[in-house]
Scaffold this active site. Structure first.
Site, PDB file in Angstrom:
ATOM      1  N   ARG B 271      -1.051 -16.922   6.131  1.00 54.72           N
ATOM      2  CA  ARG B 271      -2.437 -17.780   6.153  1.00 54.72           C
ATOM      3  C   ARG B 271      -2.239 -18.943   5.481  1.00 54.72           C
ATOM      4  NH1 ARG B 271      -6.788 -15.687   2.575  1.00 54.72           N
ATOM      5  NH2 ARG B 271      -6.553 -17.626   1.564  1.00 54.72           N
ATOM      6  N   HIS B 275      -8.935 -19.013   3.339  1.00 56.46           N
ATOM      7  CA  HIS B 275      -9.729 -17.776   3.697  1.00 56.46           C
ATOM      8  C   HIS B 275     -10.674 -18.134   4.927  1.00 56.46           C
ATOM      9  CE1 HIS B 275     -11.769 -14.255   4.758  1.00 56.46           C
ATOM     10  NE2 HIS B 275     -12.888 -14.704   4.222  1.00 56.46           N
ATOM     11  N   TYR B 284      -6.430 -19.161  -6.420  1.00 58.96           N
ATOM     12  CA  TYR B 284      -5.613 -17.913  -6.565  1.00 58.96           C
ATOM     13  C   TYR B 284      -4.132 -18.077  -5.682  1.00 58.96           C
ATOM     14  CZ  TYR B 284      -7.546 -17.590  -1.567  1.00 58.96           C
ATOM     15  OH  TYR B 284      -7.786 -17.787  -0.320  1.00 58.96           O
TER      16      TYR B 284
HETATM   17  C1  LIG Z   1     -16.059  -3.706   5.582  1.00 59.07           C
HETATM   18  C2  LIG Z   1     -15.895  -4.892   5.036  1.00 59.07           C
HETATM   19  N1  LIG Z   1     -15.620  -5.281   3.813  1.00 59.07           N
HETATM   20  C3  LIG Z   1     -15.741  -6.480   3.168  1.00 59.07           C
HETATM   21  C4  LIG Z   1     -15.712  -7.508   4.069  1.00 59.07           C
HETATM   22  C5  LIG Z   1     -15.638  -8.858   3.574  1.00 59.07           C
HETATM   23  N2  LIG Z   1     -14.396  -9.514   3.853  1.00 59.07           N
HETATM   24  C6  LIG Z   1     -14.254 -10.593   4.891  1.00 59.07           C
HETATM   25  S1  LIG Z   1     -12.759 -11.015   5.428  1.00 59.07           S
HETATM   26  C7  LIG Z   1     -12.074  -9.995   4.047  1.00 59.07           C
HETATM   27  C8  LIG Z   1     -10.469 -10.037   3.722  1.00 59.07           C
HETATM   28  C9  LIG Z   1      -9.903  -9.613   4.875  1.00 59.07           C
HETATM   29  O1  LIG Z   1      -8.503  -9.413   4.654  1.00 59.07           O
HETATM   30  P1  LIG Z   1      -7.355  -8.936   5.858  1.00 59.07           P
HETATM   31  O2  LIG Z   1      -7.924  -7.783   6.205  1.00 59.07           O
HETATM   32  O3  LIG Z   1      -6.047  -9.200   5.035  1.00 59.07           O
HETATM   33  O4  LIG Z   1      -7.723 -10.205   6.879  1.00 59.07           O
HETATM   34  P2  LIG Z   1      -7.546 -11.547   6.814  1.00 59.07           P
HETATM   35  O5  LIG Z   1      -8.717 -12.396   6.375  1.00 59.07           O
HETATM   36  O6  LIG Z   1      -6.267 -12.011   5.963  1.00 59.07           O
HETATM   37  O7  LIG Z   1      -7.296 -12.117   8.342  1.00 59.07           O
HETATM   38  C10 LIG Z   1     -12.945  -9.423   3.285  1.00 59.07           C
HETATM   39  C11 LIG Z   1     -13.021  -8.597   2.026  1.00 59.07           C
HETATM   40  C12 LIG Z   1     -15.973  -7.346   5.388  1.00 59.07           C
HETATM   41  N3  LIG Z   1     -15.793  -8.223   6.450  1.00 59.07           N
HETATM   42  N4  LIG Z   1     -15.838  -5.959   5.968  1.00 59.07           N
END
Ligand SMILES: Cc1ncc(C[n+]2csc(CCOP(=O)(O)OP(=O)(O)O)c2C)c(N)n1
Ligand SMILES: Cc1ncc(C[n+]2csc(CCOP(=O)(O)OP(=O)(O)O)c2C)c(N)n1
Ligand SMILES: [Mg+2]
Ligand SMILES: [Mg+2]
Lengths: 334, 379, 334, 379
Positions: B271, B275, B284
């Protein structure tokens, strides 16, 4: 006109029949859950369905409630009408995220493009001597989740009729089965069973003039019994069976309370934050000037459901209902 | 034979006669992520496909940049950019047939657009005028899923339903490295495997779940190694190599369509942006790490290959850039128009028919709005 | 006596300070959740804690809410005091099973032998333009689950005080943080911040004589604003900030309603099956003969939380509160 | 160094330099369940241990039979028998040190008793006088967990907490084959692996989850193969071979105690009785299958070995049987006494202090009971 042949039947039989009829009527209806196939479910409600319709129509799933409900969401997306069985009330909790965030919201999210006609059958409530996690009344959770219908039968005919209506509904329906009424019998016409249409209508199970008992599901027979017992005290109680908690039939309920001027809400679920608060509040909002006394509640205590040997102290019974009726400020009358 | 019967009714023989059901060896991923670009394999890749991928990658990058800019102008509530991950996004859309289904996660707007959804409708969630903007049935794209991994069981159910109906439809579901930790990931893969449902799970391992690096997310040799625990093949692919991702996903889709069941694909990527626009990635991670990955940019990798093979020259690059600019200009223009809003929509779609309670509330709001309007007028 | 030095501070700062002070005071206090470490949480409430106390005291976990809460249960079993952060309201749902079946029940299950001193911090409610799943008011679920305390601050001082009290409690506490008040400032004495003891007490935020607004969390400032605006209409409104939904402070609430004779419950959560029903019902049960009008409710609509651009139509605002006050049957008085 | 720092801060290098973090090979289970009894290895097994295991197996079987009988007499609400699985139950208790913790599932009363919990207190849940009957801290045994797999994250949290406090405590958590499908299983194993928590996960694969056979539960080569997806070792063992289960579990406990992190152990066994006394197993399986497993009975396997090695003779067998009969008689006698019941307990333990609301309800019940008692007296 044909004469109606009423026969005794159990609620369990009516539910099985409703599933069978629904599956026969519509190939899109698929039943899935833990042990619903070969075994016919731990309460045997799906008995015979896998045999009659095949394993693909009545599917044993892996043991994972979120997976079951999540898969049902996908099946509904593709045009099926899944009927999900959660084995016991408390074992529906692992599926809560799917229920609250998807099942309840998908139609709204997609502006009506993607409705989810899913029926979620949940045997609920106590009175069968189940150990912990087997006797929860969790309807408060579902009532507080917009997008879900929440219905619960109290009679054999309604068990059939509401389940057919739930499966026919284009919306998700949480179908709460009062497990201690599974083996309750009453007269029913199995030759011409009818869906209850529309869902969302309460019914007056007993007319009376002194006060209204507002109740549903497993507490309906208890209230009817209480109404009988109340005659000795000089009270003529009306009993309203809500059948549907969402939507709520304000009309029927308020009409009754306006007639009687007094009401007690009765349910097994805990009192605090339970269905009774909502019901009492909305009745009061709508019938304030008709009320001789505050709407009272007779409910389970605000405790984790007790162990089998103590449940009789917890469950709302006839005496507790009559105590509440007695507190409806009758002295004010005389 | 029913689908359930097709799976042999296995029960473990008593231990003295124990046999594993499936040979685990072919389920394990390769030791290295599969690559095409820069290797001999690239020479055999279809030029037309490579060009199409390239164009879409460039458009995708430009879309990310434009959408991020729109957040600064207050035209989007939030935007999770997939810059650096365009190869995965585009390949996920390109590997599918018309009749197939895509189940995107909240970061996958690009895949949704690459599948044909209107670029503005795809942004509805992030603009904030509604929760989802497109008709899922038009391009067979489920709504962007915000709760992580929760859309995976939907993909399984849909794929299974299609199979039960006799349709040879495949579902592709996207999830992040962080999402693999959720229980729903596990339940979905297990259901898919037991049902032999035609699903492809694409994990974009972009190194982070917001601020949490992969090392705090899993201790597995790779995320693709999770596949063997479900009895399905796991594949590891260089997620910045569009040709490789496309090939691996297409293989998995073909396999699923042929009745071979699900596949778990881990695409190793990164990425590049924070975020979302609201995040501060410097809290981080080091820029140095980002730079290493910038040198492995999916667009550059493909551009280099195309150039080497003489499939792209400066004019070609300029033409694609121009197309991207035009797309961005259109997007900007359309997004700068206010979204049509009707507060009454809040009540219209909760149920097939609004409940009496909702009708009451709707009337209450209508009265409020009318009173407000009258007051405004009076002023 | 020392003079109290009040300084402006945000609720976010007070929460961070409460965590820091609790961690400094008791090595058993451990913070865990998604992104709580290096990042300091998406709302920065845990900012600096990992640096000051180390990664083991403030832990980034894998992304799995049931796992987080389940692990916290185990940590509490071994004598720690876990403080769990759920990133947003709706992302607490995957942990619902752990919450309802274990966190809420373990003390009772073991006859008090195994208490679980866990604090579950949940940023909740709307008003910050969040996309779906980021603005739920899910307190009804927690209120209907016996075994949990449910508290929510509305002021900077209470944010500190309630969080310290929650962490110090030997019971599990669902600590609901009104996320749109995170950056609200008020005067606070950071040199001598105090826990709110005992939890479970409401507070009268504004005295008045005409009617009582019963509210909590993010709706408290709205009600105070409404009370100011009501003066122009000739109403002098009292505002009660519940602070604690479980246990419920009947005493303070009913004393106020008995004084004013009228009440409106105000909250963001949906109306049907929401906290307001319980509150209205129990106030009515206890104050029936003091009431000039039914207790009314001003709440969110019974819909999935709307998208950012529509949330202003959904959230209870000053006008809607005043409309409800106007419906309190004042004509009966004159 | 903190525990979290001890795990190297892995992030995937860009794919050109990709390396798997952990070598997957040693994590994979053997192709066959590990066995000791009837093999050469048995000759080296500690005679004292084998005798202790044998005694406990026989006692356990007798306990199962007795408890099932008590359901027929209405003295137990329900009983899930572990007949056929005694080797797993007993080994799970025996492999632990005093300071360790056991996290049983609802079927694991035998393990609880084998760990030293009072046999009557262990039955409280199933008798129905309360939810859990023993003080979990006395023998470091968590309450029997009814919601499947939900106790696994507890074990992880406890083990991690112990490690943070510097105690070398290990937690052993038990779950069934069906339970492995739950999201909590996945989340627990992942947390344990990332934290390198000292936990041993014991899956008793007894072929069924109520009526659902393993083939409908998983398509994995074995349940032990799930381990590699978390980056921890998976071990497969003959669950009816008490010596083998004890050895594998003891190894895993030692490994965990030494800081090596968690292990997933799959014990292949069979549920000889119905799911519970309330279940009718003939609806979903053939007696013939049960017979095959009866021939691989854990008690017989061990008895044969002990006899062969001259460690057990007819008198020895008789003595153990007598001990078991005495235990059963004591259990019967104690269970035939009514459990002391106080309805006021319902309010006493919900919170540290009953809330005002609970106090009110308690008073209500007290008044009701007094009125009832008065009425009774009046009659
Ligand atoms: C069930 C749930 N818990 C927490 C969140 C909050 N949240 C949104 S994105 C994220 C990180 C996601 O990481 P990843 O699965 O690696 O996807 P990326 O953002 O890297 O595409 C979090 C913790 C959420 N959307 N859904
Ligand atoms: C979360 C949850 N869902 C459903 C149940 C109902 N249930 C009790 S036992 C059981 C089968 C368990 O199978 P398995 O995990 O293999 O354990 P076994 O019974 O074979 O020991 C089911 C479905 C439950 N207890 N918990
Ligand atoms: Mg990621
Ligand atoms: Mg099993």
């Amino acid at each position: 006109m044909t004469t109606v042949a009423l026969k005794p039947a159990t609620m369990a039989q009516a539910l099985t029949r409703a599933l069978r009829d629904a599956m026969a009527a519509d190939p899109a209806v698929h039943v899935l859950g833990e042990d619903v196939g070969t075994l016919g479910g731990v309460f045997r409600i799906t008995d015979g369905l896998a045999k009659e319709f095949g394993d693909d129509r009545c599917m044993d799933t892996p043991l994972a409630e979120a997976g079951i409900l999540g898969a049902a969401v996908g099946m509904a997306m593709y045009g099926l009408r899944p009927v999900v069985e959660m084995q016991f009330d408390a074992f529906a909790y692992p599926a809560f995220e799917q229920l609250a965030s998807h099942v309840a919201k998908m139609r709204n999210r997609t502006r009506g493009k993607m409705p989810l006609p899913i029926t979620i059958r949940i045997p609920y409530g106590g009175g069968i001597g189940g150990v912990e996690h087997h006797s929860d009344s969790s309807e408060a959770y579902y009532m507080a989740t917009p997008g879900l219908h929440v219905v619960t039968p109290a009679t054999v005919a309604d068990a059939y009729g509401l389940l057919r209506a739930a499966i026919a509904s284009d919306d998700p329906v949480v179908f709460l089965e009062p497990k201690r009424l599974y083996w309750s019998k009453d007269s029913w016409n199995p030759d011409d069973p009818q869906p209850v249409e529309p869902m969302g209508r309460a019914v007056v199970r007993r007319t009376g003039t002194s006060a209204t008992l507002i109740t549903y599901g497993p507490s309906v027979p208890v209230c009817l019994e209480a109404a009988e017992a109340a005659r000795a005290e000089g009270w003529d109680l009306e009993v309203v069976d809500l059948r549907s908690l969402v939507p709520f039939d304000d009309e029927t309920v308020c009409a009754s309370v306006r007639r009687t001027g007094r009401a007690v809400v009765v349910h097994e679920a805990g009192s605090f934050g339970g269905p009774g608060g909502e019901i009492a509040a909305r009745v009061t909002e709508r019938c304030f000037h008709y009320l001789e006394a505050p709407v009272l509640r007779v409910a389970g205590f605000d405790i984790p459901y007790p162990p089998p040997m103590l449940e009789r102290y917890h469950l709302p019974g006839v005496d507790r209902i009559l105590d509440a009726v007695a507190r409806l400020q009758w002295e004010a009358e005389s | 034979m029913t689908v359930m019967e097709q799976r042999s009714a296995y029960r473990p023989a008593p231990p003295p006669a124990w046999q594993p059901r499936t040979d685990p060896a072919p389920l394990l991923p390769d030791a290295e992520p599969y690559r095409v670009l820069g290797t001999k394999k690239a020479e055999k890749a279809d030029p037309e496909l490579l060009r199409r991928l390239y164009t879409q990658l460039v458009l995708g990058r430009r879309y990310n940049v434009q959408a991020t800019a729109l957040t600064k102008q207050g035209r989007l509530a939030v935007y999770p950019s997939s810059t650096g991950q365009e190869a995965c996004e585009v390949a996920a859309a390109f590997c599918l047939e018309e009749r197939d289904w895509l189940f995107p996660s909240y970061r996958d707007t690009l895949a949704v657009v690459a599948r044909g959804v209107d670029p503005v409708e795809a942004l509805t969630l992030l603009r904030g005028d509604w929760h989802s903007g497109y008709d899922p049935y038009e391009h067979r794209v489920a709504p962007l899923s915000t709760p992580l991994a929760t859309q995976l069981p939907h993909a399984v159910g849909l794929a299974h339903a299609a199979r039960l109906k006799g349709d040879d439809v495949v579902a592709l579901a996207m999830v992040g490295d962080g999402g693999t930790s959720e229980g729903d990931f596990h339940e979905a893969l297990n259901f898919a495997a037991v049902w032999q449902a035609p699903v492809v799970f694409l994990v974009q391992n972009n190194g982070f779940a917001i601020s949490v690096p992969l090392a705090k997310q899993t201790a597995a040799p790779s995320l693709a190694h999770k596949a063997v625990g479900y009895g399905i093949p796991g594949r590891l692919v260089d997620g910045n190599d569009a040709a490789a991702v496309h090939e691996v996903l297409s293989d998995a889709v073909r396999h699923a369509r042929a009745g071979g069941g699900p596949t778990l694909v881990e695409a190793v990527t990164y990425r590049i942006d924070a975020h979302t626009n609201a995040d501060d990635a410097t809290r981080y991670r080091d820029d140095a790490e980002v730079e290493v990955w910038r040198a492995h940019d999916p667009i550059q990798l493909l551009e280099r290959e195309l150039t080497k093979r003489g499939l792209l020259d400066e004019d070609g690059v300029a033409a694609v850039r121009e197309e991207a600019e035009a797309m961005a200009a259109r997007l900007r223009e359309r997004m700068n128009q206010d979204a049509p809003l009707d507060p009454m929509d809040m009540f219209a779609h909760v149920y097939a028919e609004p409940t009496p309670q909702l009708r009451e509330q709707q009337e209450q709001l209508r009265a409020e709005l009318e009173a407000e309007a009258e007051e405004e007028e009076a002023r």
